[in-house]
Design an enzyme around this catalytic site. Sequence first.
Site, PDB file in Angstrom:
ATOM      1  N   TYR A 141      31.034 -68.320 -33.585  1.00  0.00           N
ATOM      2  CA  TYR A 141      31.331 -66.742 -34.319  1.00  0.00           C
ATOM      3  C   TYR A 141      30.427 -66.071 -34.036  1.00  0.00           C
ATOM      4  CZ  TYR A 141      35.681 -68.007 -36.869  1.00  0.00           C
ATOM      5  OH  TYR A 141      36.794 -68.566 -37.171  1.00  0.00           O
ATOM      6  N   LYS A 191      31.529 -82.394 -30.943  1.00  0.00           N
ATOM      7  CA  LYS A 191      32.101 -82.563 -29.774  1.00  0.00           C
ATOM      8  C   LYS A 191      31.122 -82.864 -28.758  1.00  0.00           C
ATOM      9  CE  LYS A 191      35.550 -82.604 -26.637  1.00  0.00           C
ATOM     10  NZ  LYS A 191      36.540 -83.695 -26.662  1.00  0.00           N
ATOM     11  N   ASP A 223      38.463 -83.590 -31.790  1.00  0.00           N
ATOM     12  CA  ASP A 223      39.815 -83.954 -31.225  1.00  0.00           C
ATOM     13  C   ASP A 223      40.384 -85.371 -32.005  1.00  0.00           C
ATOM     14  OD1 ASP A 223      37.865 -85.423 -29.826  1.00  0.00           O
ATOM     15  OD2 ASP A 223      38.905 -85.167 -27.944  1.00  0.00           O
ATOM     16  N   ASP A 247      37.210 -73.738 -38.921  1.00  0.00           N
ATOM     17  CA  ASP A 247      38.462 -73.078 -38.978  1.00  0.00           C
ATOM     18  C   ASP A 247      39.666 -73.672 -38.754  1.00  0.00           C
ATOM     19  OD1 ASP A 247      39.619 -70.234 -39.524  1.00  0.00           O
ATOM     20  OD2 ASP A 247      39.503 -70.219 -37.286  1.00  0.00           O
ATOM     21  N   ASP A 251      42.896 -75.028 -41.328  1.00  0.00           N
ATOM     22  CA  ASP A 251      44.421 -74.739 -41.306  1.00  0.00           C
ATOM     23  C   ASP A 251      45.275 -75.932 -41.177  1.00  0.00           C
ATOM     24  OD1 ASP A 251      43.594 -71.966 -41.647  1.00  0.00           O
ATOM     25  OD2 ASP A 251      45.094 -71.373 -40.132  1.00  0.00           O
TER      26      ASP A 251
HETATM   27  C1  IPM Z   1      38.966 -68.014 -42.356  1.00  0.00           C
HETATM   28  C2  IPM Z   1      39.668 -67.028 -41.610  1.00  0.00           C
HETATM   29  C3  IPM Z   1      38.491 -65.952 -41.023  1.00  0.00           C
HETATM   30  C4  IPM Z   1      38.028 -66.863 -39.956  1.00  0.00           C
HETATM   31  C5  IPM Z   1      38.892 -64.725 -40.342  1.00  0.00           C
HETATM   32  C6  IPM Z   1      40.235 -63.835 -41.042  1.00  0.00           C
HETATM   33  C7  IPM Z   1      37.837 -64.075 -39.684  1.00  0.00           C
HETATM   34  O1  IPM Z   1      40.560 -67.305 -40.564  1.00  0.00           O
HETATM   35  O2  IPM Z   1      38.478 -67.755 -43.315  1.00  0.00           O
HETATM   36  O3  IPM Z   1      39.548 -69.010 -42.119  1.00  0.00           O
HETATM   37  O4  IPM Z   1      38.072 -67.077 -38.995  1.00  0.00           O
HETATM   38  O5  IPM Z   1      36.574 -67.429 -40.612  1.00  0.00           O
HETATM   39 MN    MN Z   2      40.756 -69.760 -40.672  1.00  0.00          MN
END
Ligand code: IPM
Ligand code: MN
Length: 366
Positions: A141, A191, A223, A247, A251
């Site tokens: 990032y 990785k 992975d 990140d 999710d």
């Molecule tokens: C998260 C979000 C953020 C990230 C975005 C909105 C910048 O996806 O907090 O997971 O990528 O960290």
């Molecule tokens: Mn995110």
Amino acid sequence: MKYIIAQLPGDGIGPEVTSQAVRVMQQIGKLYGHTFEVKTGLIGGVAIDLTGSSLPPETLKLAKTSNAVLLGAVGDPKFDDPKIKERPENGLLSIRKNLKLFANLRPVKVYDELLEGAMLKANVIKGADFVFVRELTSGLYFGKPKKRWETSSGRKAVDSMYYTEQEIERIVRVGFELARLRRKKLTSVDKANVLESSRLWRQVANEVSKNYPDVTLEHLLVDTCAMSLIRTPRDFDVIVTENTFGDILTDEASMLAGSMGMLPSASLAGIPAKGEHIFGLYEPIHGSAPTIAGKDIANPIATILSLSMLLRYSLALEKEASAVEQAVSDVLKAGYRTCDIIDETTGTKQVGTQQMGSLVVKALKG
Ligand code: IPM
Ligand code: MN
């Protein structure tokens, strides 16, 4: 006690979900005798619209003079054009960097009540309970070079997965410290078969592990981790990983919990420890969900559980933090669901954002 809490609602469903968490906070104040002074600030797309900046200096100042920050979400499709320089997401990345919030804790807990409607097999996910420790202020990032340029052979762009050993060490230590308070197993995800930064990560993790003989450290390739999260989620206790890996994997992991609307997070400026006040920013892991904004259907539970983390880590109010978690659990047990976690076959009752907030407020015990 009196506390100053910075509330940064942000974009999309952000304002709806943070206002429910604030109601829960005020009820905690009443029941346990605390005063929470809530001061609201701008961040994200709404801040760009009103001030030209995704993180106005006043917001940063407000955050720095508060005991903790509660944030909704940032992001608005009207800023999607890649040519636009100032994006809502910049505000979130800058506040994390400016406040040195390097440790992002994202607990994943599968509630028994939500097993029926789960997308994944109940017998595989039942009882899964782990926490991600995502590095938040470095890696892909923030690493330099990060740029885009034009050459005679076409456009090029680069992002860099950059880490110093100090950055790796401090985040890995967070993982070990948390594991020590839990089931004493730490999974470090990298990785290392391909990336140099991952090989350094793994080496540093092994070095740090010498200070934690009571915690079992295992290494997993990212992975493989993506697969194991779905295949054997109960095997995990604490998972520590790089910014981008964290990140993506969180999710994915939210699907175990039933919905992104169930996952809270804490972004901390230090190593959490019982009884300590660590400055932090608390936000649901979901985004601004612009398509459902303003409809009173978003799930506020992720933000309410983020409030619980705020009480625990920044204010050291463990009893109050547990009371919030218990209230959420009781409301789910009573059969109330927002539309993202409802399963029509089980006779549960669908409620909106505000009603879910009211139910949690009512379920709180002093
Ligand atoms: C998260 C979000 C953020 C990230 C975005 C909105 C910048 O996806 O907090 O997971 O990528 O960290
Ligand atoms: Mn995110």
